[in-house]
Design a protein around this motif. Structure first.
Motif, mmCIF file in Angstrom:
data_model
loop_
_atom_site.group_PDB
_atom_site.id
_atom_site.type_symbol
_atom_site.label_atom_id
_atom_site.label_comp_id
_atom_site.label_asym_id
_atom_site.label_seq_id
_atom_site.Cartn_x
_atom_site.Cartn_y
_atom_site.Cartn_z
ATOM 1 N N ALA A 3 0.831 -1.206 0.000
ATOM 2 C CA ALA A 3 0.000 0.000 0.000
ATOM 3 C C ALA A 3 0.866 1.257 0.000
ATOM 4 C CB ALA A 3 -0.928 -0.010 1.217
ATOM 5 N N ILE A 4 1.995 1.209 0.677
ATOM 6 C CA ILE A 4 2.931 2.332 0.698
ATOM 7 C C ILE A 4 3.592 2.497 -0.662
ATOM 8 C CG2 ILE A 4 5.147 3.097 1.665
ATOM 9 C CD1 ILE A 4 4.230 1.819 4.330
ATOM 10 N N GLY A 5 3.713 1.383 -1.370
ATOM 11 C CA GLY A 5 4.306 1.434 -2.701
ATOM 12 C C GLY A 5 5.609 0.702 -2.846
ATOM 13 N N VAL A 6 6.020 -0.050 -1.831
ATOM 14 C CA VAL A 6 7.281 -0.774 -1.895
ATOM 15 C C VAL A 6 7.168 -1.915 -2.895
ATOM 16 C CG1 VAL A 6 8.962 -2.131 -0.599
ATOM 17 C CG2 VAL A 6 7.837 -0.170 0.484
ATOM 18 N N GLY A 7 8.098 -1.974 -3.809
ATOM 19 C CA GLY A 7 8.080 -3.031 -4.804
ATOM 20 C C GLY A 7 9.186 -2.827 -5.816
ATOM 21 N N PRO A 8 9.337 -3.749 -6.749
ATOM 22 C CA PRO A 8 10.440 -3.698 -7.722
ATOM 23 C C PRO A 8 10.466 -2.444 -8.572
ATOM 24 C CG PRO A 8 9.392 -5.861 -7.712
ATOM 25 C CD PRO A 8 8.527 -4.972 -6.880
ATOM 26 N N LYS A 9 9.334 -1.824 -8.815
ATOM 27 C CA LYS A 9 9.291 -0.665 -9.711
ATOM 28 C C LYS A 9 9.074 0.639 -8.956
ATOM 29 C CE LYS A 9 7.545 -3.372 -13.613
ATOM 30 N NZ LYS A 9 6.471 -3.513 -14.636
ATOM 31 N N SER A 10 9.364 0.636 -7.663
ATOM 32 C CA SER A 10 9.118 1.818 -6.844
ATOM 33 C C SER A 10 10.365 2.202 -6.059
ATOM 34 C CB SER A 10 7.965 1.541 -5.865
ATOM 35 O OG SER A 10 7.848 2.579 -4.915
ATOM 36 N N ASP A 11 10.477 3.509 -5.767
ATOM 37 C CA ASP A 11 11.581 4.005 -4.949
ATOM 38 C C ASP A 11 11.193 4.137 -3.475
ATOM 39 O OD1 ASP A 11 13.262 4.236 -7.132
ATOM 40 O OD2 ASP A 11 12.613 6.293 -7.579
ATOM 41 N N ALA A 12 9.950 3.795 -3.138
ATOM 42 C CA ALA A 12 9.470 3.957 -1.765
ATOM 43 C C ALA A 12 10.309 3.137 -0.792
ATOM 44 C CB ALA A 12 8.000 3.536 -1.674
ATOM 45 N N ARG A 13 10.564 3.713 0.375
ATOM 46 C CA ARG A 13 11.374 3.044 1.399
ATOM 47 C C ARG A 13 10.642 3.053 2.729
ATOM 48 N NH1 ARG A 13 17.726 4.324 0.158
ATOM 49 N NH2 ARG A 13 17.532 4.177 -2.102
ATOM 50 N N VAL A 14 10.905 2.005 3.483
ATOM 51 C CA VAL A 14 10.262 1.850 4.790
ATOM 52 C C VAL A 14 11.281 1.263 5.754
ATOM 53 C CG1 VAL A 14 8.376 0.774 6.088
ATOM 54 C CG2 VAL A 14 8.014 1.442 3.705
ATOM 55 N N VAL A 15 11.251 1.748 6.996
ATOM 56 C CA VAL A 15 12.037 1.129 8.046
ATOM 57 C C VAL A 15 11.089 0.317 8.917
ATOM 58 C CG1 VAL A 15 11.911 3.219 9.481
ATOM 59 C CG2 VAL A 15 13.621 1.488 9.969
ATOM 60 N N VAL A 16 11.444 -0.946 9.174
ATOM 61 C CA VAL A 16 10.622 -1.860 9.964
ATOM 62 C C VAL A 16 11.403 -2.233 11.221
ATOM 63 C CG1 VAL A 16 9.438 -4.088 10.027
ATOM 64 C CG2 VAL A 16 9.499 -2.756 7.894
ATOM 65 N N PHE A 17 10.828 -1.943 12.374
ATOM 66 C CA PHE A 17 11.484 -2.212 13.648
ATOM 67 C C PHE A 17 10.956 -3.503 14.269
ATOM 68 C CE2 PHE A 17 12.912 2.227 13.847
ATOM 69 C CZ PHE A 17 14.114 2.084 14.523
ATOM 70 N N SER A 18 11.867 -4.241 14.887
ATOM 71 C CA SER A 18 11.502 -5.390 15.721
ATOM 72 C C SER A 18 12.540 -5.536 16.820
ATOM 73 C CB SER A 18 11.433 -6.676 14.905
ATOM 74 O OG SER A 18 11.244 -7.789 15.769
ATOM 75 N N GLU A 19 12.092 -5.974 17.987
ATOM 76 C CA GLU A 19 13.006 -6.168 19.108
ATOM 77 C C GLU A 19 13.834 -7.437 18.960
ATOM 78 O OE1 GLU A 19 11.297 -4.252 23.099
ATOM 79 O OE2 GLU A 19 10.181 -5.999 22.452
ATOM 80 N N ARG A 20 13.362 -8.387 18.166
ATOM 81 C CA ARG A 20 13.962 -9.720 18.144
ATOM 82 C C ARG A 20 14.790 -9.955 16.890
ATOM 83 N NH1 ARG A 20 12.568 -12.067 23.231
ATOM 84 N NH2 ARG A 20 10.995 -10.601 23.983
ATOM 85 N N VAL A 21 16.038 -10.364 17.099
ATOM 86 C CA VAL A 21 16.925 -10.657 15.976
ATOM 87 C C VAL A 21 16.353 -11.779 15.131
ATOM 88 C CG1 VAL A 21 19.224 -11.489 15.339
ATOM 89 C CG2 VAL A 21 18.964 -9.831 17.204
ATOM 90 N N GLN A 22 15.762 -12.790 15.796
ATOM 91 C CA GLN A 22 15.205 -13.918 15.041
ATOM 92 C C GLN A 22 14.099 -13.458 14.098
ATOM 93 O OE1 GLN A 22 15.334 -13.779 18.389
ATOM 94 N NE2 GLN A 22 16.975 -15.223 18.918
ATOM 95 N N THR A 23 13.299 -12.497 14.556
ATOM 96 C CA THR A 23 12.238 -11.956 13.699
ATOM 97 C C THR A 23 12.836 -11.242 12.493
ATOM 98 O OG1 THR A 23 10.773 -11.691 15.597
ATOM 99 C CG2 THR A 23 10.248 -10.406 13.630
ATOM 100 N N LEU A 24 13.859 -10.443 12.733
ATOM 101 C CA LEU A 24 14.505 -9.698 11.644
ATOM 102 C C LEU A 24 15.104 -10.633 10.606
ATOM 103 C CD1 LEU A 24 16.325 -6.996 13.825
ATOM 104 C CD2 LEU A 24 14.268 -6.648 12.443
ATOM 105 N N GLU A 25 15.820 -11.652 11.084
ATOM 106 C CA GLU A 25 16.465 -12.583 10.149
ATOM 107 C C GLU A 25 15.427 -13.397 9.381
ATOM 108 O OE1 GLU A 25 19.420 -12.514 9.323
ATOM 109 O OE2 GLU A 25 20.544 -11.547 10.931
ATOM 110 N N TRP A 26 14.346 -13.773 10.045
ATOM 111 C CA TRP A 26 13.280 -14.517 9.357
ATOM 112 C C TRP A 26 12.620 -13.653 8.293
ATOM 113 C CZ3 TRP A 26 7.887 -13.315 10.490
ATOM 114 C CH2 TRP A 26 6.984 -14.082 9.757
ATOM 115 N N LEU A 27 12.342 -12.400 8.629
ATOM 116 C CA LEU A 27 11.724 -11.500 7.657
ATOM 117 C C LEU A 27 12.617 -11.303 6.446
ATOM 118 C CD1 LEU A 27 10.116 -8.768 9.963
ATOM 119 C CD2 LEU A 27 8.913 -10.455 8.561
#
Length: 970
Positions: free
Chosen positions: A452-476
């Motif tokens: 919805a924000i527009g993130v994708g192969p043909k877009s310049d949109a950027r997003v920062v996603v926060f998580s407390e857990r390293v395992q969550t970050l690596e899985w994502l």
């Protein structure tokens, strides 16, 4: 050995024997002539004099001499030799006078800002307040805590303060200490905005220096201005002996709340550095841990005598040492209109748990968190909430937490005591093991929100996603790119992960890549290592909390990564809220959603959420909240109860209520405040006034242009100089002596922009800003190819020195001007025992003994300027003019002596006030008494002492063919 004035004529000794070597003067050491750059007193070796070679054998060589080790001969001004200036328009004389004006440090009596308008940043008075406070004289030394909340531009405020210190000769040696992940960001800002170069050092870099220098030499003397990670320097066993043997002009410690815990390695580092620096700048958006005594210790680094009772004090006691504003502070709000978009609301994105997730909610509610009438299977009260928070992050995080707990219990070898909990853990393990991204409601919602924000192969949109857990970050990282439509190499490059397990180089590279417009990264998955100090707003205004920290402070710190000065778009925040239909389930609506709402309320009402709980530390907030949940309190009951408890605490009421509660209000007496008098957290609303810095040239650009023509008349050939008159770009090949100076610049910058081969510089702020913007959009380098020429830029300093050394030893120039009689231009400098100028006067002294202390005004009235003609004739021969020098110097010194007390008064009053406060400060320890004596001695050392140092700069003589004018009378 001692410093001498080189002359056969007797020289009256200075009563206290201090050594004075003003910047721009020439000295004779080891049979060579040198130009003084800076001079300061040392504890054991007399004056330390930084010089650059003038005579042929040492030309352009840098050196440091100590009066306790070498004989340093300062030219006796009475023996000055006058020489004719045969340059067109007296260019040589004008350049020399301007160069001396520029090289002379501003005196201690000049409290106003001298350079604030010359840098690559917006003119925002609120960002000048810290520099104004540092120079105000309300503290003995330029020391302060910048406690502005996240996003207001503390790095820029530090840069402005350091620049003013450099202009006053108090910033030659600078040490900046920051967390490792913001090293390059901080270094980048200080160079690109202010032309203050810092060399970045890590443990490997320090070891490399140690291999290159003689054994036993201190590696921290190798570069004058450095930036080092606190994690590198805190290894006191490795670096303590070096740090204890070096003094700094200025030390900056960013994120200084990490220094509070007594006995920690960071605290030990601060205790080593604080007494070994003149200026000390601490910066932190969260400087208080809720304990008045701990905060008093932090303030004690700045001024050991500021607080009489570390458990009972008020903000007024230390307002001369700290400054704190928020985005809603009146001055900030007014100045930021239209320049910083208001943040959007924190949007809760509810995600209904999948059937697989509901089974885990059921297990947690029944076995681990059964409510008031149940008993948890775990004997550790807090562990069930660790499980819950892991699950609310991701099934990957829950899986890791369960596995780790099973291993811990199995190691105990207590089967009876651990049987039930192990069985429950294995049940959870069975439930979570088969889960994939298809079973994650949050993951589906994340993909939906990103698209919805527009993130994708043909877009310049950027997003920062926060998580407390390293395992969550690596899985994502493994599953998110494909879900967004990225394939092949693009899938690998589109998503970056940043967390505390990465090296400092890896962390800095993540931040740099995310800030470059043409870098392929689109989603930055980061842990809370990025919640302090990191700028993520350059190419991004969208932030998603994949999980929500159970701390208002941490939420605010996360949001501050994109909600900060320089953000061009409205920051947008979303939080994924996992919901459950299971009765008694503690889903994200119980804690996370309420915290998001309370943080948003606090931000809009107070400008900060730090004071809501009265705990002032993210870790303390989370721990307290979990304990209250165990007691049956709701989130709102917990937050309100702790605020009430804090307000009831007498010590808290004395200080913290003032410190946080009145954030943004005008300081005491601000309604009647002198705009020169910074009143801590409020100051006035008048913009800080600018110093009246004497200048002969209208601008630095005009000076540099004429200096290039004088020093390099064939610059087109010798420097391969190219000028773009339309854009103002200067491009040239740096000569060897300038290349040598480039070693002080950031090494990556020199290498990436190939500065040793060619320099691109400009006075055009728009061009420099465009180059900086273009660098941020480049995937090859974040360093701009064009740098802005400021008064501090190495190119300007290099040319200034070049102008000065063109005049011979003990020489001054004769200028034909519109004056009725010969008028000697004399510089007079009073100093304190530390060797710093307290009063600087630029005088014109007639043969008849009349003294005028406005040399620049005299020069303008006498027609000295770029349009004046050089008639190549003088009214008197040089020897006759030289005979008048001793009388002119005597008249100038008498003038200085008559006015000395009046000039000293502005200096004396704040020092006397400080000594009066010091007299009331009592500490019942021997160390406290030593500190008191030391501070009293420091106060005395700031006062003017001895005779002034005099210097003849030039002599104005009338044109013998001009109509006669009556001479001035005393």
């Amino acid at each position: 050995m001692t410093a001498q004035q080189s002359s056969t004529a007797p020289v009256a000794p200075r009563p206290d024997g201090e050594d004075q070597f003003p910047a721009g003067a020439q000295v004779f050491v080891r049979d060579e002539v040198w130009l003084v750059r800076n001079s300061v007193r040392t504890e054991h070796d007399g004056a330390k004099v930084d010089v650059v070679g003038v005579s042929d054998f040492v030309r352009d060589q840098e050196a440091v001499f100590f009066t306790g080790l070498d004989t340093i001969e300062l030219i006796d001004p009475r023996r000055t030799k006058l020489v004719r200036d045969e340059s067109s328009n007296f260019r040589r004389s004008r350049l020399f006078l301007e160069a001396v004006l520029r090289k002379t440090a501003l005196p201690q009596s000049e409290r106003r800002l001298a350079l604030a308008d010359s840098f690559l940043l917006d003119s925002l008075p609120y960002q000048r307040r810290p520099a104004e406070l540092a120079l105000s004289g309300r503290n003995l030394r330029p020391r302060l805590l910048i406690a502005d909340v996240v996003g207001l531009g503390k790095t820029l405020e530090i840069g402005l303060t350091l620049a003013e210190l450099i202009r006053r000769g108090r910033g030659e040696r600078i040490l900046v200490v920051t967390p490792q992940h913001v090293l390059e960001q901080f270094q980048h800002e200080l160079w690109t905005r202010f032309a203050i170069p810092l060399v970045r050092l890590d443990s490997v870099g320090i070891e490399r220096i140690q291999r290159e220098i003689p054994a036993g030499r201190n590696p921290f003397t190798y570069f004058k201005r450095v930036i080092v990670s606190i994690d590198t320097l805190k290894n006191t066993d490795q670096y303590k002996h070096h740090l204890e043997r070096i003094n700094w002009d200025a030390v900056v410690i960013d994120e200084s709340h990490n220094l509070i815990n007594r006995g920690s390695l960071r605290n030990q580092l601060a205790q080593i550095l604080a007494p070994r620096t003149d200026a000390l700048i601490l910066a932190s958006a969260t400087p208080h841990n809720g304990d008045a005594k701990s905060f008093a210790e932090l303030i004690g680094l700045l001024d050991p005598a500021a607080i009489r009772d570390p458990e009972h004090y008020r903000a007024e006691d230390i307002e001369h040492l700290f400054i704190r504003r928020t985005k809603i502070s009146p001055e900030v709000r007014e100045q930021m209109k239209g320049q910083w978009a208001d943040r959007g609301p924190s949007q809760s994105v509810r995600c209904a748990a999948t059937p697989a997730e509901e089974k885990i909610f059921e297990e947690l509610a029944a076995v681990w968190l059964p409510g008031e009438n149940g008993t948890s299977v775990s004997g550790v009260p807090l562990f069930p909430y660790t499980l819950l928070k892991s699950f609310l992050s991701s099934h990957a995080a829950l899986k890791a937490t369960v596995s780790a707990r099973i291993k811990t219990l199995e190691k105990k070898d207590e089967p009876t005591a651990t049987r039930a909990e192990l069985a429950a853990l294995r049940t959870l393990q069975e439930l979570v093991e088969p889960l994939t991204e298809a079973d994650s409601a949050k993951f589906a919602a994340l993909v939906e929100q990103l698209k919805a924000i527009g993130v994708g192969p043909k877009s310049d949109a950027r997003v920062v996603v926060f998580s407390e857990r390293v395992q969550t970050l690596e899985w994502l990282r493994t599953v998110l790119p494909a879900a967004l439509g990225f394939r092949g190499r693009a899938a690998e490059e589109s998503t970056r992960v940043m967390h505390g397990g990465l090296s400092d180089e890896q962390q800095m590279q993540c931040v740099e890549d995310f800030g470059l417009a043409d870098a392929p990264v689109r989603v930055l998955l980061t842990g809370d290592v990025a919640s302090e100090g990191v700028n993520l707003h350059r190419q991004c205004h969208q932030l998603i909390h994949y999980d929500v920290p159970w701390s208002l402070i941490r939420i605010e710190q996360r949001n501050g990564r994109i909600d900060r000065y320089g953000q061009a778009h409205q920051p947008q925040f979303r939080a994924l809220i996992l919901t459950s239909e299971v009765e008694g389930a503690k889903d994200d609506t119980v804690v996370a959603e309420r915290l998001l709402d309370r943080e948003d309320q606090a931000h809009r009402a107070l400008g900060t959420a730090e004071a809501v709980t009265g705990l002032y530390r993210a870790e303390a907030e989370e721990k307290s909240l979990i304990q209250d949940l165990l007691r049956g309190r709701t989130v709102d009951e917990s937050l309100d109860a702790h605020r009430a408890e804090a307000e009831a605490d007498a010590a808290m009421d004395d200080f913290l209520a003032d410190f946080f509660g009145s954030v943004g209000d005008a300081g005491p007496g601000a309604e009647n405040a002198d705009p020169q008098d910074t009143e801590g957290k409020g100051a006035g609303t008048s913009a800080p006034s600018n110093a009246a810095v004497p200048r002969l040239f209208t601008s630095t650009a005009e000076f540099l242009d004429e200096a290039l023509s004088e020093v390099f008349p064939d610059a087109t050939t010798s420097l391969d100089l190219h000028r773009d008159t339309e854009s103002g770009l200067l491009s040239f090949r740096p000569p060897t002596d300038l290349v040598h100076r480039l070693k002080a610049l950031p090494l990556d910058y020199v290498r990436e922009q190939r500065l040793r081969e060619r320099l691109l510089v400009t006075f055009n702020r728009r061009l420099a800003e465009h180059s900086l913007k273009r660098a941020r959009e480049s995937s090859t380098s974040s360093w701009p190819e064009i740098s802005l020429l400021t008064d501090l830029h190495p190119v300007v300093e290099w040319l200034t020195d070049k102008v000065l050394v063109r005049l011979g030893r003990q020489e001054a120039l004769i200028i034909t001007a519109d004056v009725p009689e010969p008028t000697y231009l004399v510089q007079g400098v009073y100093s304190n025992p530390l060797g710093r100028p307290t009063v600087v006067k630029w005088m014109g002294v007639t043969r008849g003994g009349t003294v005028e202390d406005d040399m620049v005004g005299l020069l303008h009235r006498s027609g000295v300027g770029p349009t004046m003609a050089n008639p190549m004739r003088h009214s008197e021969p040089a020897p006759a003019l030289e005979a008048g020098i001793p009388d002119a110097l005597a008249a100038a010194e008498q003038f200085l002596d008559r006015h000395r007390d009046a000039w000293d008064e502005p200096l004396r009053k704040p020092i006397d006030d400080y000594k009066a406060r010091l007299g009331d400060w009592e500490q019942p320890t021997l160390a406290g008494e030593r500190t008191k004596k030391s501070l009293a001695s420091l106060a005395d050392s700031l006062l003017t002492t001895g005779r002034p140092l005099m210097r003849v700069l030039a002599v104005l003589v009338p044109d013998p063919e001009a109509p006669a004018r009556p001479p001035s009378t005393a």
